[in-house]
Design an enzyme around this catalytic site. Structure first.
Site, PDB file in Angstrom:
ATOM      1  N   GLY A   4       2.955  -1.008   4.290  1.00 24.52           N
ATOM      2  CA  GLY A   4       2.988   0.360   3.770  1.00 24.52           C
ATOM      3  C   GLY A   4       4.316   0.614   3.637  1.00 24.52           C
ATOM      4  O   GLY A   4       5.140   0.775   2.328  1.00 24.52           O
ATOM      5  N   GLY A   5       5.133   1.299   4.786  1.00 21.83           N
ATOM      6  CA  GLY A   5       6.496   2.086   4.389  1.00 21.83           C
ATOM      7  C   GLY A   5       7.315   1.153   3.533  1.00 21.83           C
ATOM      8  O   GLY A   5       8.024   1.842   2.979  1.00 21.83           O
ATOM      9  N   GLU A  48      -6.580   4.418   7.738  1.00 19.05           N
ATOM     10  CA  GLU A  48      -6.412   5.802   7.659  1.00 19.05           C
ATOM     11  C   GLU A  48      -7.837   6.177   6.881  1.00 19.05           C
ATOM     12  O   GLU A  48      -8.139   7.494   7.230  1.00 19.05           O
ATOM     13  CB  GLU A  48      -5.124   6.105   6.633  1.00 19.05           C
ATOM     14  CG  GLU A  48      -4.205   5.969   7.643  1.00 19.05           C
ATOM     15  CD  GLU A  48      -2.904   5.482   6.833  1.00 19.05           C
ATOM     16  OE1 GLU A  48      -2.819   5.471   5.558  1.00 19.05           O
ATOM     17  OE2 GLU A  48      -1.849   4.997   7.555  1.00 19.05           O
ATOM     18  N   GLY A 102       2.522   2.478  10.755  1.00 13.06           N
ATOM     19  CA  GLY A 102       3.452   3.654  10.479  1.00 13.06           C
ATOM     20  C   GLY A 102       4.323   3.873  11.738  1.00 13.06           C
ATOM     21  O   GLY A 102       4.827   4.872  11.828  1.00 13.06           O
ATOM     22  N   HIS A 140      -9.545   0.885   5.113  1.00 16.98           N
ATOM     23  CA  HIS A 140      -8.148   0.942   5.698  1.00 16.98           C
ATOM     24  C   HIS A 140      -8.240   2.179   6.948  1.00 16.98           C
ATOM     25  O   HIS A 140      -9.005   2.886   6.827  1.00 16.98           O
ATOM     26  CB  HIS A 140      -7.352   1.715   4.547  1.00 16.98           C
ATOM     27  CG  HIS A 140      -5.615   1.662   5.167  1.00 16.98           C
ATOM     28  ND1 HIS A 140      -5.280   2.663   5.855  1.00 16.98           N
ATOM     29  CD2 HIS A 140      -4.649   0.909   4.863  1.00 16.98           C
ATOM     30  CE1 HIS A 140      -3.988   2.454   6.626  1.00 16.98           C
ATOM     31  NE2 HIS A 140      -3.716   1.297   5.850  1.00 16.98           N
ATOM     32  N   GLU A 166      -4.979  -5.080  10.711  1.00 16.16           N
ATOM     33  CA  GLU A 166      -4.044  -3.932  10.658  1.00 16.16           C
ATOM     34  C   GLU A 166      -4.301  -3.108  12.001  1.00 16.16           C
ATOM     35  O   GLU A 166      -5.161  -2.144  12.080  1.00 16.16           O
ATOM     36  CB  GLU A 166      -4.063  -2.934   9.638  1.00 16.16           C
ATOM     37  CG  GLU A 166      -3.708  -3.705   8.228  1.00 16.16           C
ATOM     38  CD  GLU A 166      -2.993  -2.533   7.260  1.00 16.16           C
ATOM     39  OE1 GLU A 166      -2.169  -2.717   6.889  1.00 16.16           O
ATOM     40  OE2 GLU A 166      -3.772  -1.671   7.142  1.00 16.16           O
ATOM     41  N   SER A 187       3.735  -2.071  10.124  1.00 13.88           N
ATOM     42  CA  SER A 187       5.058  -1.876  10.710  1.00 13.88           C
ATOM     43  C   SER A 187       5.686  -3.244  10.076  1.00 13.88           C
ATOM     44  O   SER A 187       6.710  -3.758  10.763  1.00 13.88           O
ATOM     45  CB  SER A 187       5.431  -1.628  11.896  1.00 13.88           C
ATOM     46  OG  SER A 187       5.037  -0.302  12.182  1.00 13.88           O
ATOM     47  N   ASN A 234       0.806  -1.215   0.050  1.00 13.05           N
ATOM     48  CA  ASN A 234      -0.073  -0.011  -0.050  1.00 13.05           C
ATOM     49  C   ASN A 234       0.960   1.014   0.060  1.00 13.05           C
ATOM     50  O   ASN A 234       1.386   1.740   0.965  1.00 13.05           O
ATOM     51  CB  ASN A 234      -0.823  -0.088   1.207  1.00 13.05           C
ATOM     52  CG  ASN A 234      -1.969   1.221   1.603  1.00 13.05           C
ATOM     53  OD1 ASN A 234      -1.875   2.167   0.546  1.00 13.05           O
ATOM     54  ND2 ASN A 234      -2.296   1.470   2.653  1.00 13.05           N
ATOM     55  N   TRP A 235       0.707   2.104  -1.183  1.00  9.66           N
ATOM     56  CA  TRP A 235       1.874   2.961  -1.088  1.00  9.66           C
ATOM     57  C   TRP A 235       1.389   4.369  -0.620  1.00  9.66           C
ATOM     58  O   TRP A 235       2.124   5.332  -0.696  1.00  9.66           O
ATOM     59  CB  TRP A 235       2.188   3.222  -2.838  1.00  9.66           C
ATOM     60  CG  TRP A 235       3.105   2.348  -3.415  1.00  9.66           C
ATOM     61  CD1 TRP A 235       3.756   1.373  -2.819  1.00  9.66           C
ATOM     62  CD2 TRP A 235       3.688   2.110  -4.719  1.00  9.66           C
ATOM     63  NE1 TRP A 235       4.445   0.403  -3.602  1.00  9.66           N
ATOM     64  CE2 TRP A 235       4.174   1.088  -4.919  1.00  9.66           C
ATOM     65  CE3 TRP A 235       3.413   2.910  -5.951  1.00  9.66           C
ATOM     66  CZ2 TRP A 235       4.850   0.509  -6.045  1.00  9.66           C
ATOM     67  CZ3 TRP A 235       3.638   2.459  -7.202  1.00  9.66           C
ATOM     68  CH2 TRP A 235       4.484   1.343  -7.167  1.00  9.66           C
ATOM     69  N   LYS A 236       0.152   4.183  -0.116  1.00  6.78           N
ATOM     70  CA  LYS A 236      -0.475   5.432   0.283  1.00  6.78           C
ATOM     71  C   LYS A 236      -0.379   6.723  -0.454  1.00  6.78           C
ATOM     72  O   LYS A 236      -0.265   6.527  -1.732  1.00  6.78           O
ATOM     73  CB  LYS A 236      -0.110   5.596   1.932  1.00  6.78           C
ATOM     74  CG  LYS A 236      -0.244   4.581   2.524  1.00  6.78           C
ATOM     75  CD  LYS A 236       0.203   4.685   3.935  1.00  6.78           C
ATOM     76  CE  LYS A 236      -0.152   3.103   4.914  1.00  6.78           C
ATOM     77  NZ  LYS A 236      -0.123   3.277   6.270  1.00  6.78           N
TER      78      LYS A 236
END
Ligand code: PGA
Length: 258
Positions: free
Chosen positions: A236-237, A101, A177, A99, A171, A215, A9-11
């Site tokens: 993600g990251g 976010e 993150g 998600h 998640e 993470s 997931n590149w956000k």
């Protein structure tokens, strides 16, 4: 050995040209037996505007692309929204819904998530339903209750014939993150609970994978992915660089599959 789902997931990161470059370097790395479609399923979730460039540059092999969100209406006066049909029409095979976010920054309720899930599945998209508790909920001993509420309200909207296109992603909000990941035991416990709810709701005919996200990186991947009810990672990251993304799968393979 189980097949691993490696979803990135590149956000709100990556310009179209950066996404293209990522795909080029991904292509160089994933040839060979280790990356057979029976071993791994890779999906990238770029921001909307980078999707066409990524789809064009997507390497051959078990790699697909999806959108990070989609709306439940087909068209109309919904400024800023993108419909599931639009996501499908540019060539995406997958979409994320719910998600954390989206839930916590953009205020999406369980009801909104359920409507998006239904529309996504009816649009023929493989749909990753994200769920998870906040730190306050975990510390208050409410994890299982929160997860159950999120999942059952969403499951009600799943058309039975589409259940096979559902993927779940646990998640915990406090792990996203932040560098803190759930312990493998805690992650396994919630993923097993989600798998049980899915089995009760849809029966054994639809084997619904459950991913863990929050993470995930090379150093914790092997432990997490080796757990019985964790079928993959939503990253993600660490998905923003090819090396750190693939290391998640490769470290698991090295540790448990030789
Ligand atoms: P993270 O994000 O790996 O950066 O914690 C995971 C996610 O939000 O999907």
């Amino acid at each position: 050995m189980k097949k691993i789902y490696l979803y990135g997931n590149w956000k709100m990161n990556m310009l179209p040209e950066e996404g293209e470059e990522f795909c080029r370097s991904l292509a160089d790395r994933i040839s060979g037996r280790l990356y057979g479609s029976d071993c791994v399923d890779i999906c990238l979730f770029p921001p909307f505007l980078a999707i066409p460039a990524v789809l064009k540059a997507l390497p051959a092999g078990p790699v697909s692309a999806g959108a990070q969100d989609g709306y439940f209406e087909d068209r109309g006066a919904f400024t800023g929204a993108v419909s599931m049909a639009m996501v499908r029409s540019v060539g995406c095979s997958h979409v994320l819904v719910g998600h954390s976010e989206r839930r916590h920054i953009f205020g999406e309720t369980n009801e909104v998530v359920a409507r998006k899930l239904e529309k996504a599945l009816n649009s023929g998209l493989k749909t990753v339903l994200c769920f998870g508790e906040t730190l306050e909920e975990r510390e208050g001993g409410k994890t299982i209750q929160v997860v159950q509420d999120q999942l059952l309200s969403a499951f009600q909207s799943v058309p039975e014939v589409r259940a096979r296109d559902l993927v779940l992603a646990y998640e915990p909000v406090w792990a996203i993150g932040t560098g803190k990941n759930a312990s493998p035991d805690d992650a396994q416990e919630v993923c097993a609970f989600a798998a049980k709810l899915a089995l009760e709701a849809f029966g054994s005919g639809s084997l619904i994978p459950v991913l863990y996200g929050g993470s995930v990186k090379d150093s914790n991947a092997a432990e997490l992915l080796s757990r019985q009810d964790i079928h993959g990672a939503l990253v993600g990251g660490a998905s923003l660089k090819v090396d750190s993304f693939l290391a998640i799968y490769e470290n698991y393979r090295k540790a448990f599959a030789g």
